[in-house]
Design an enzyme around this catalytic site. Structure first.
Site, PDB file in Angstrom:
ATOM      1  N   GLY A  31      23.317   2.179  -9.042  1.00 52.26           N
ATOM      2  CA  GLY A  31      23.035   2.045  -7.346  1.00 52.26           C
ATOM      3  C   GLY A  31      21.208   2.698  -6.907  1.00 52.26           C
ATOM      4  N   LYS A  34      17.309  -1.266  -9.339  1.00 53.22           N
ATOM      5  CA  LYS A  34      17.043  -2.056 -10.666  1.00 53.22           C
ATOM      6  C   LYS A  34      17.048  -3.186 -10.697  1.00 53.22           C
ATOM      7  CE  LYS A  34      20.383   0.941 -12.763  1.00 53.22           C
ATOM      8  NZ  LYS A  34      20.802   0.530 -12.093  1.00 53.22           N
ATOM      9  N   GLU A  52      21.753  -5.858 -16.387  1.00 58.25           N
ATOM     10  CA  GLU A  52      22.671  -5.214 -17.122  1.00 58.25           C
ATOM     11  C   GLU A  52      23.885  -6.210 -17.887  1.00 58.25           C
ATOM     12  OE1 GLU A  52      22.736  -1.078 -17.353  1.00 58.25           O
ATOM     13  OE2 GLU A  52      23.441  -1.425 -15.903  1.00 58.25           O
ATOM     14  N   ARG A 108      17.405  -1.020 -18.116  1.00 56.33           N
ATOM     15  CA  ARG A 108      18.130  -0.247 -19.198  1.00 56.33           C
ATOM     16  C   ARG A 108      17.671  -0.620 -20.458  1.00 56.33           C
ATOM     17  NH1 ARG A 108      23.464   1.734 -15.729  1.00 56.33           N
ATOM     18  NH2 ARG A 108      22.121   3.245 -14.134  1.00 56.33           N
TER      19      ARG A 108
END
Length: 233
Positions: A31, A34, A52, A108
């Site tokens: 949250g 990103k 992602e 990530r």
């Protein structure tokens, strides 16, 4: 050992940087913004952008690994982290989509899986000792045999309370039962990882507790750095 790994990784990075795009990992708690950050760079045609792979995690041959993880962290952390490592590895090491790509940006990283989420899962006893050791061996083999080096981490730093409130508002079904203390654990793991001398690349920290327009101003302000500066591929 970690210092040796860092030196070896840096050497591989220097050898491979002329032949691959500048790698930027967008990091932050659940949250933190990103995906919005990555979308901000849609206007640049020289960037390969990778959010992602949530849809992939929701359907692994019919199994919703993301849903299973949040339903029982003790039961499903090993399977989930194992699969996340694979999916991040494919994104991080895949060739650019066309010859004009100079930057690869992803949500990530393989390093995040190893030093943030796997470490937190071990600390909270979501992973048994043998499961933890298997994941470490998997990462070590990857690092020693593939170029997974990063050039820049953009860390969207938030407070756990802020992201918990955002998460409740966006209403992802799998996240409905995620407690605030889990977000606090993830935040602590991020802080430990990204403040470590062995992080392996430069970290650009942006205050993402602010509204998205303020965050975008910082993205614009630091765009030269985020886009690789004088990096050439």
């Amino acid at each position: 050992m970690s210092n040796i790994r860092t030196i070896a990784s840096a050497a591989r990075s220097m050898n491979t940087r002329p032949t691959r795009p500048f790698r930027v990992s967008i990091e932050g708690n659940i949250g933190s913004g990103k995906s919005t950050c990555i979308k901000y760079f849609d206007k640049y045609p020289n960037i390969d952008k990778h959010a992602e792979p949530i849809a992939e995690w929701r359907n692994v041959s019919g199994h919703n690994l993301l849903g299973l993880l949040y339903s029982d962290l003790n039961e499903w952390s090993f399977a989930f982290q194992h699969y996340v490592h694979l999916s991040r590895l494919k994104i991080q090491t895949s060739p650019p989509s066309n010859p004009n790509i100079t930057v690869k940006m992803f949500e990530r990283s393989v390093q995040n899986s190893r030093f943030c989420f796997v470490e937190n899962a071990k600390k909270q006893n979501f992973l048994k000792d043998p499961e933890y050791e298997v994941l470490l061996k998997w990462f070590d083999y990857t690092e020693q045999n593939l170029d997974i080096s990063l050039d820049l981490i953009v860390y969207l730093r938030t407070t756990p309370q802020t992201v918990w409130e955002r998460m409740m508002k966006r209403g992802r079904a799998e996240e409905a039962e995620v407690p605030l203390d889990y977000l606090e654990q993830v935040h602590e793991s991020y802080e430990n990882w990204l403040n470590s001398p062995d992080v392996g690349c430069e970290v650009l920290t942006i205050d993402a507790d602010r509204n998205i327009e303020e965050v975008k101003k910082d993205l614009d302000r630091y765009s030269y750095k985020i886009l690789g500066g004088n990096h050439t591929s």
